[in-house]
Structures are given as structure tokens and as C-alpha cells.
Design an enzyme around this catalytic site. Structure first.
Site, PDB file in Angstrom:
ATOM      1  N   ASP A 193       0.874  -1.011   0.018  1.00 36.90           N
ATOM      2  CA  ASP A 193       0.288  -0.689   0.268  1.00 36.90           C
ATOM      3  C   ASP A 193       0.607   1.372   0.173  1.00 36.90           C
ATOM      4  OD1 ASP A 193      -2.772   1.107   0.428  1.00 36.90           O
ATOM      5  OD2 ASP A 193      -1.297   1.801   2.423  1.00 36.90           O
TER       6      ASP A 193
ATOM      7  N   ASP B 145       1.099   4.988   0.475  1.00 34.52           N
ATOM      8  CA  ASP B 145      -0.397   6.018   1.830  1.00 34.52           C
ATOM      9  C   ASP B 145       1.182   7.608   1.398  1.00 34.52           C
ATOM     10  OD1 ASP B 145      -1.271   7.860   3.207  1.00 34.52           O
ATOM     11  OD2 ASP B 145      -1.284   6.530   4.182  1.00 34.52           O
TER      12      ASP B 145
ATOM     13  N   GLU C  51       0.996  11.113   0.961  1.00 35.08           N
ATOM     14  CA  GLU C  51       0.541  12.178   1.162  1.00 35.08           C
ATOM     15  C   GLU C  51       1.040  13.621   1.200  1.00 35.08           C
ATOM     16  OE1 GLU C  51      -1.278  12.027   5.303  1.00 35.08           O
ATOM     17  OE2 GLU C  51      -1.313  10.030   5.060  1.00 35.08           O
TER      18      GLU C  51
ATOM     19  N   TYR D 225     -11.666  10.605   6.570  1.00 35.99           N
ATOM     20  CA  TYR D 225     -11.818  12.115   7.628  1.00 35.99           C
ATOM     21  C   TYR D 225     -10.754  13.303   7.449  1.00 35.99           C
ATOM     22  CZ  TYR D 225      -8.066   7.574   7.608  1.00 35.99           C
ATOM     23  OH  TYR D 225      -7.248   7.042   7.132  1.00 35.99           O
TER      24      TYR D 225
END
Length: 612
Positions: A383, A385, A387, A454
Site C-alpha cells: 500500500d 500512502d 500524502e 476523515y
């Protein structure tokens, strides 16, 4: 712009000087090269087609011998066909006539360079009357120099797990066709002299879009052929049974310290039997490579019998201990559970930009680490991730929008049938983070995206207004348009990301303010509310009793207790969000993170029951 103006001025002076000394007859001979100095072509392909609509992509190429400072693309659609949301530029509409102009970063094209502009359309028509910088998009238009006709009848023949055979009918041209250019998903993959091509090295179970253009002996390019879509056979790296929703949770490496949360807790809470996937967070990205985050927690921490998943204590001389060994034991007890190693996250995303300067080497380093023989059988994939690609998080990246597609393609190529996923932004605002990178292009290589729906609002805005950090939908008074789950999901779908490749994000924690007197959202505050581990944030298991929910807004819960105001999801609001996920055809849901739940897994149970 000054350098471009200087180049044009210099060419005018040079041409004038030649006119003073050359006969008129020679000037006629010079006219063609001068006109060819700034030339461009534009080709169109449908990257996807879902019956009532399609994903469209124009490729603009500088076919001249000098840099183009900018470009302007025009075309017509028949009545009933429209272009809507778009990226990598601006598209405007006047009746059935469309005009596309570049973004700030892809207007200037050097000789041979190309760029794309994409959009989502409705209807089934094809573009016509195409012009690029006022000239025909095929690069023709000069007297006596007709461009080739478009190749016709493009079709897919034999298809295997990794290859697709293509064939088409020949184009015609007054000077003869020299070659055909084959485009996969809008990118040229081959130039051939015949009317067939075998595209190989593809991924199992993956859909591809193709078109072909013809080039004549003087370099003019035809319009694109029809678009054909074909899907390779096989599983495509996603071994889940058809129709099974994904229920994924993050397990944090550092949770074994202050939070005292271990792999055994996943088992004793009952969550292990309800999860389909776990993301182990996080590995680091350093020096262009994937690296272990905390090697002690990952592979060395010794577990006593009462702490161990299977009740067997670690020994001092065993080759693998720590989280990895415990998670292997958890997989043994739950054979259908799959685990991915997640790299990056908020703190460790800064290394992605440098790593993506050599995507193949980056992917290879990660593949070798994920599949290290020391923990063979633990990880089912990776995965990513990051950002955020081509945007700002803790640090800023300026790699360009294509970097997301490039990354996912490189990792799919290297990881093959193993899972390749990514955690992505949920900023659905106009011009926000979803618009900054080619998430649709990357999705074709991903098994799914974890959409981080979120942390929209929180006490980093210390004065408020108070607002739920994970609203499902917008509500009257929401502080920022596009900051809600539905806005993100709809925007990603509109860009062409398949709904079943999107997982809805749930926070197993709340965010809160202090100094609040108003119970409803929108109140003022004086700062972050105290949390057990960090100000402004706390786990659901702490908040459910300390500050119980007093209302709902936008599909999530909020709580006002004393002078504190918190927002978080409850089993009830999670049920509503799971209904939404099913209504939207999403692939399932995921959450951050396991240690925030109660000891009996209340929130995990709500996700599981909601996705039946």
C-alpha cells in the site's frame, strides 16, 4: 514569455534579411519549412466507456522544430454528447463547440514533446472539426499535402492474461502511409509498419483502451481510429471472490508501545475474523527506496506466551520475532486474511518525490523488502500512502500530475499479481488535491484506493468553527465546500475511477476543541481539547463514555460535554456510511486504526454487519 517573444522576433528579422538577397522563386521554396517550424497534432481516445458516458483524452504533440509557448485545441461534439469535468487544463463550451487550453505547467512543448488533457463526457458521439492552434489537428492543411485518413475497424483478437492482439484496416494517403502509431490508454506504445500489433507484458484482469493513428511519408498524422477496449484474462492481482466487500484496517507499528496494542488484540477482540485485509503501517521511503520503519517493533521485539497470538513465547535465538512473527501467526489462525505493508503516511511521505525520479528502481526496492525471505508469506502486497503527490502535506511535492499514474504503473509492473493499493486524498474541493494528480490514470493499475474521508476539520483551526472531522455529506454551515466524503467519492467517479476500486474511510477516533459553549456545530473555541495521547484527538474507546454523542450532522456524530466539543463515528453512523458505500457501488471500507476500537471491536462489528 519573454524568451518565446525573443525567439519569434529573431525569426522575423532573419526572414526579412533573406528576402533582401534571395530571388522570389527561392522564397517560395523556403515557405514550407518556415511554416513547418511551429506545427502540432492532436489525437483523441476514449479511455473508458460505461454506456451513458465515457472518459475522453486528447493528446497534443509538438510536431514542429521549435518550442510552442502555448496551445489551443478546438473541436465539435454532435448534439447529445458533452464534455464535463476535466483535468490537466481548462475546457469551455459554446453550444456544441469546445475549446481546451493548457494548465500553467503543460502549455509549453518542446519539439517532439506531448501532453494530455482529459475529461468525462456523456453521450456516445465522436469529436469532429478538430483544430490545434487554428490548424487541422492531423498536422495537414497545406496545399497538396493531404494527411492520411484514419485507420478503421480497430478490433481486439486473441486475449491472454498478459497480451492483447490488435488489428485494423489500412489508412490511405496520397503520398503513402509509412507507419501506424498504437496508443494504449492514450500513451503511444508502438510504431509499426503493418496493420496489426500484439501488446504484451500486460496485467491480468485489467481493462485497456486502444486507438491507432497513421503517419504518411512526410510526417503528417491522421485522426485517431475508433477506440477499442479489451480486458486481459486472469485475476488481475485481486484474489477476492466476486462481490465480496473489502473490510480493511490499519495496524500501527508503534502501537505496541504506549498504546499497548498488539496482534493478539486483533484476535481477542474478534476483529481478525471480520477483516479481509490489514495494512501494516508504516514503512519508510528513504534514498529512493522502501525501508523498515522501526526494526525492533517489526522483527525483534520478544513476546511472552500470554502476549503471543498462539500462546507460544518467542525464544532468544529464533530468526523472526516482533510484529511480523505475530502477524504470521494471526494469518495462520485466519487463512483468508491478507496483509499489505503500507509505506509513507503523513510523516514519511517526504521521500516519495525523489524516489519517483526512478520509478522502476523504487518499485524494485519495495518489492524486494516486502518479499524478503525472512518474513516469507506475511505480505500479500503493498500500500502506497503518499500524502500528497503534486500537492502539499507535511511537505510539498512538485512532481507533476502524471506522477501518480507513473507510480502505480511501475509498482503494478513489478508486483504482478500481488496487491497494489494506495491511500489517497479526499479533498473534493474545486482545484483541491484530487485535481492535482492523475488518480484516474493510476487507478487502472491499482487493486483499489483507500480514500481518506476523515480529518476534514480539526483543532488545527484553534478558534473553530467546530465541525465534524468525517462528514459523509455536506450540511448547512459546513466550513469548506468539497470537504465531505460524498464530494470526494463523486469527484473521483466523475474523473473515471471505477466505484468498486474506492474504499470509504472511517476514523476510529474523534477530533475535538475546548472552550466551546455551543452544542451544535459552528461554535467558537479556544484551542484543542485534551486527548490521552495527543491534544485535539482521542480514540473512540475513550470518547464513547467520557464524552458521549449528543447529536448527528452530515451523517456522523458529535458530542458536547462541559466546554469540550468532539466529533466521531459511532456504530450507528457507521451503519449509515456502510449503506452509502453499498448504494454507491464502492469496493468496501477501511479505517484508521485498530487500536482506537473497544476491546470487543464495536466499530469493526458495525463495518462488518453493514457490508453483508
Amino acid at each position: 514569455m519573454r524568451s518565446g517573444t525573443a525567439r519569434r522576433f529573431k525569426r522575423r528579422i532573419t526572414a526579412f534579411g533573406i528576402a533582401l538577397v534571395l530571388p522570389i522563386g527561392l522564397l517560395v521554396g523556403l515557405a514550407s519549412p518556415a511554416q513547418a517550424a511551429e506545427q502540432a497534432t492532436a489525437t483523441f481516445i476514449k479511455t473508458s466507456d460505461w454506456g451513458t458516458g465515457f472518459g475522453g483524452q486528447w493528446t497534443v504533440k509538438n510536431t514542429g522544430d521549435t518550442t510552442m509557448d502555448t496551445w489551443k485545441l478546438e473541436w465539435d461534439f454532435p448534439s447529445g454528447t458533452t464534455a464535463g469535468s476535466h483535468w490537466n487544463g481548462t475546457i469551455t463550451k459554446d453550444g456544441n463547440h469546445y475549446t481546451a487550453t493548457p494548465s500553467s505547467w503543460n502549455g509549453s512543448l518542446t519539439p517532439g514533446q506531448s501532453t494530455t488533457i482529459g475529461f468525462n463526457g456523456t453521450g456516445g458521439g465522436e469529436p469532429s472539426n478538430c483544430k490545434i492552434n487554428g490548424k487541422p489537428c492531423d498536422g495537414g492543411g497545406e496545399p497538396g499535402d493531404a494527411a492520411p485518413t484514419a485507420p478503421s475497424g480497430l478490433k481486439a483478437g486473441t486475449i491472454t492474461d498478459t497480451s492483447i492482439d490488435l488489428s485494423w484496416s489500412a489508412a490511405t494517403d496520397d503520398k503513402g502511409v509509412s507507419k501506424y502509431h498504437v496508443f494504449r490508454n492514450g500513451t503511444e506504445v508502438a510504431a509499426v509498419t503493418g496493420t496489426s500489433y500484439k501488446d504484451s507484458g500486460l496485467t491480468k484482469g485489467t481493462q485497456y483502451s486502444y486507438s491507432v493513428t497513421a503517419e504518411d511519408t512526410i510526417g503528417q498524422t491522421s485522426p485517431a481510429s475508433n477506440t477499442v477496449q479489451a480486458t486481459t484474462t486472469g485475476g488481475g492481482g485481486n484474489p477476492d471472490p466476486p462481490g465480496q466487500y473489502k473490510k480493511m484496517g490499519y495496524f500501527t507499528e508503534w502501537g505496541v508501545y504506549g498504546r499497548n496494542y498488539h496482534a493478539k488484540n486483533i484476535d481477542t477482540s474478534g476483529s481478525a475474523g471480520k477483516l479481509t485485509h490489514i495494512n501494516y503501517a508504516f514503512g519508510n521511503v528513504q534514498g529512493g527506496k522502501c525501508t523498515i520503519g522501526d526494526s525492533y517493533a517489526a522483527i525483534d521485539k520478544a513476546y511472552t506466551a500470554d502476549q503471543s497470538v498462539d500462546g507460544v513465547a518467542d525464544t532468544w535465538d529464533q530468526p523472526l520475532r516482533g510484529n511480523f512473527n505475530q502477524l504470521l501467526k494471526l494469518k495462520k489462525k485466519n487463512p483468508n486474511l491478507k496483509i499489505l505493508w503500507s509505506f509513507g503516511g503523513w510523516t514519511w511521505s517526504g521521500g516519495f518525490g525523489d524516489a519517483m525520479k526512478n520509478p522502476a528502481a523504487f518499485a524494485e526496492s519495495c518489492y524486494n523488502l516486502v518479499n524478503d525471505p525472512r518474513w516469507q508469506g506475511l505480505f500479500d502486497g503493498i500500500d502506497l500512502d503518499w500524502e500528497y503527490p503534486n500537492a502539499c502535506g507535511l511537505s510539498c511535492d512538485t512532481s507533476g500530475p502524471g506522477v501518480m499514474k507513473d507510480m502505480m504503473q511501475a509498482f503494478r509492473t513489478k508486483f504482478g499479481d500481488q496487491l497494489v493499493t494506495a491511500a489517497i486524498t479526499a479533498d473534493g474541493s474545486d482545484g483541491g488535491k484530487i485535481d492535482k494528480a492523475d488518480y484516474a490514470g493510476g487507478a487502472q493499475y491499482a487493486d483499489w484506493y483507500n480514500v481518506m474521508t476523515y480529518d476534514f476539520f480539526g483543532a488545527w483551526a484553534k478558534d473553530g468553527p467546530t465541525a465534524p472531522h468525517s462528514p459523509l455529506r455536506a450540511y448547512n454551515g459546513i466550513p469548506q465546500d468539497g470537504f465531505n466524503s460524498d464530494a470526494a467519492i463523486q469527484k473521483l467517479k466523475a474523473k473515471g475511477v471505477s466505484a468498486d476500486k474506492l474504499l470509504l474511510g472511517i476514523g476510529f477516533y474523534g477530533r475535538g476543541w475546548t472552550g466551546v459553549t455551543q452544542s451544535e456545530p459552528g461554535g467558537t473555541a479556544t484551542g484543542a481539547a485534551p486527548g490521552k495521547y495527543e491534544a485535539g484527538i482521542d480514540d473512540y474507546k475513550e470518547l464513547k463514555n467520557r464524552c458521549p454523542a449528543t447529536g448527528t450532522v452530515g451523517g456522523t456524530a458529535y458530542a458536547h460535554c462541559g466546554n469540550q466539543w468532539w466529533s466521531y463515528d459511532t456504530p450507528s453512523t457507521i451503519n449509515g456510511k456502510m449503506d452509502y458505500a453499498k448504494q454507491q457501488g464502492l469496493g468496501g471500507a477501511f479505517f484508521w486504526e485498530l487500536s482506537g476500537d473497544t476491546s470487543n471491536g464495536e466499530l469493526m462489528t458495525a463495518i462488518d454487519s453493514g457490508l453483508k
